[in-house]
Design a protein around this motif. Structure first.
Motif, mmCIF file in Angstrom:
data_model
loop_
_atom_site.group_PDB
_atom_site.id
_atom_site.type_symbol
_atom_site.label_atom_id
_atom_site.label_comp_id
_atom_site.label_asym_id
_atom_site.label_seq_id
_atom_site.Cartn_x
_atom_site.Cartn_y
_atom_site.Cartn_z
ATOM 1 N N VAL A 148 59.342 34.761 47.699
ATOM 2 C CA VAL A 148 59.184 35.127 48.747
ATOM 3 C C VAL A 148 60.435 35.363 49.801
ATOM 4 C CG1 VAL A 148 58.293 37.105 50.374
ATOM 5 C CG2 VAL A 148 56.794 36.216 48.562
ATOM 6 N N TYR A 188 61.062 37.213 53.073
ATOM 7 C CA TYR A 188 60.765 37.523 53.824
ATOM 8 C C TYR A 188 61.156 37.717 55.077
ATOM 9 C CZ TYR A 188 55.839 35.731 52.674
ATOM 10 O OH TYR A 188 55.253 35.756 51.865
ATOM 11 N N LEU A 231 54.290 43.345 47.960
ATOM 12 C CA LEU A 231 55.500 42.568 47.727
ATOM 13 C C LEU A 231 56.086 42.974 46.027
ATOM 14 C CD1 LEU A 231 54.709 39.259 48.248
ATOM 15 C CD2 LEU A 231 55.940 40.460 49.782
ATOM 16 N N GLY A 245 59.462 40.657 51.143
ATOM 17 C CA GLY A 245 58.226 41.019 51.881
ATOM 18 C C GLY A 245 58.349 41.093 53.755
ATOM 19 N N HIS A 260 51.598 39.141 55.182
ATOM 20 C CA HIS A 260 51.306 39.782 53.382
ATOM 21 C C HIS A 260 49.668 38.324 52.841
ATOM 22 C CE1 HIS A 260 54.736 41.715 52.308
ATOM 23 N NE2 HIS A 260 55.301 41.379 52.937
#
Ligand code: ZN
Ligand code: ZN
Length: 404
Positions: free
Chosen positions: A253, A255, A286, A347, A353
């Protein structure tokens, strides 16, 4: 002949069914056919037409379903995500309301031209958009037991289909769509039908696995029944699907809200994930696409270079560049559009999340890496140049103008 969004269509001479299989990466079909799980599709590919097409980016459900039923990209129909930052009200809202639609659907136009039209969708979130302005039958599996003549153009769906209303998190939600489609074709024989499933299975099961093959075998059986009923069938997908994990099996991910907060101060920029919807358990909200609204005084040019350098980022475009490349409505995509690579998702903040609901390694979509989708018609299409670029929103054009 009728013209909708600058494209012309002939009314069908045979019942015509367009199927949007949610999250159907072409490899799902290849693996299932090779494994002997899809005898109908194997024959349709041999006797009809099998193409790989490009879906709309962001490779999400709502933009692509609306593209398929309008025959046009989001720059025309206006639906560019499941979720939107409404600059007029300063709030983040779902994009399920037909007030966001900027173009009529082909389904509504066909109904106005005298065709009988039926739409069945898995999740109710799409129903109002797909059925907007349309006379005919339009309902979701999710709320099949709540159909009224006034809203849905039909009652007694559960009795007609002979199956209970399925859980919103199940393969049965999609099976109900196909089962309803077959029953409608047997009992009412609509001229045009649009069936749209959910990607619950595809978010969990990779192509060629037992879970995926069972789903596609189920689907193949119903499509075979529609074929035997004399239907022209065009099968496509809203988007593909890929594993989005690192080698440790955990979601990979970026972010992005955290990145902007560190750079510009907390909540100065606003990162929007258009995959967000009320049903996030299977993907944790996501996906591989995000839009960013910058604070006054910060230019896109001042951050784009550093965003492009982030590991796992595939494309970063300013508003005008994204609107042009992806055919998006420029007034609804913020100042910057970010697309992550095949194995990576974007994300907001790590703290926002909840990944505890993920019971399998993350599979998701949204990016350019999920743009390839099947476009299969159970008829030969003479005169079609197979080397041109096909879009999933050519499905009705192929079915109505070339397959009859
Ligand atoms: Zn989808
Ligand atoms: Zn999905």
């Amino acid at each position: 002949m009728l013209t909708v969004n600058q494209r012309s269509y002939r009314a069908p001479t045979q019942p015509t069914v367009v199927v949007c299989v949610d999250g159907c990466e072409p490899d799902y079909l290849g693996q299932a056919v090779a494994g002997g799980h899809m005898p109908w599709l194997k024959r349709a590919l041999a006797e009809g037409t099998g193409l790989v097409a490009d879906c709309v980016v962001p490779s999400f459900t709502n933009p692509n379903n609306l593209s398929i039923v309008t025959g046009a990209p989001p720059s025309v129909h206006g639906i560019c995500g499941n979720y939107l930052y409404d600059t007029a009200s300063g709030t983040e809202v779902m994009m399920n309301d037909p007030k966001w639609l900027r173009a009529p659907s082909l389904l509504a136009a066909l109904a106005d031209a005298g065709c009988s039209v039926a739409v069945v969708t898995a999740k109710d979130k799409l129903r109002a958009l797909l059925g907007h302005g349309m006379k005919g039958i339009c309902f979701s599996s999710e709320k099949a037991d709540q159909c009224t003549e006034a809203v849905n153009g039909i009652t007694g769906v559960v009795a007609l289909v002979g199956k209970p209303v399925p859980s919103v998190y199940s393969a049965d939600l999609s099976e109900f769509v196909f089962a309803a489609g077959v029953k409608l074709m047997q009992t009412r024989r609509p001229d045009v039908m649009y069936l749209s499933t959910t990607d619950y299975i595809q978010h969990k099961h990779a192509p060629g696995t037992a879970g995926a093959n069972a789903f596609y075998a189920m689907m193949d059986g119903y499509l075979g029944e529609l074929d035997r009923l004399g239907c022209v069938i065009a099968l496509t997908a809203d988007h593909g699907m890929n594993a989005k994990v690192g080698m440790d099996g955990r979601p990979d991910v970026i972010y992005l809200q955290d990145w902007f907060d560190a750079r510009l101060g907390p909540a100065a920029a606003r990162v929007i994930l258009p995959i967000t919807d009320p049903y996030v358990v299977h993907h944790g909200a996501l996906g591989s696409f995000a839009t960013v609204y910058l604070p006054a005084g910060v230019s896109a040019a001042s951050v784009i270079g550093d965003l492009r350098a982030l590991r796992g980022m595939e494309a970063v475009l300013d508003r005008a560049g994204a609107a042009e490349r992806f055919e998006l409505p420029a007034d609804r995509i913020g100042d910057i559009v970010c697309v992550s690579e095949r194995f990576t998702v974007i994300g907001t903040s790590a703290s926002r999340h909840d990944l505890s609901g993920l019971d399998a390694p993350l599979r998701s979509h949204g990016g350019i890496s999920e743009q390839k989708v099947p476009l299969v018609v159970n008829r030969p299409l003479p005169g079609i140049d197979r080397n041109r670029r096909f879009r999933n929103f050519d499905a009705f054009d192929l079915a109505l103008n070339h397959a009859q």
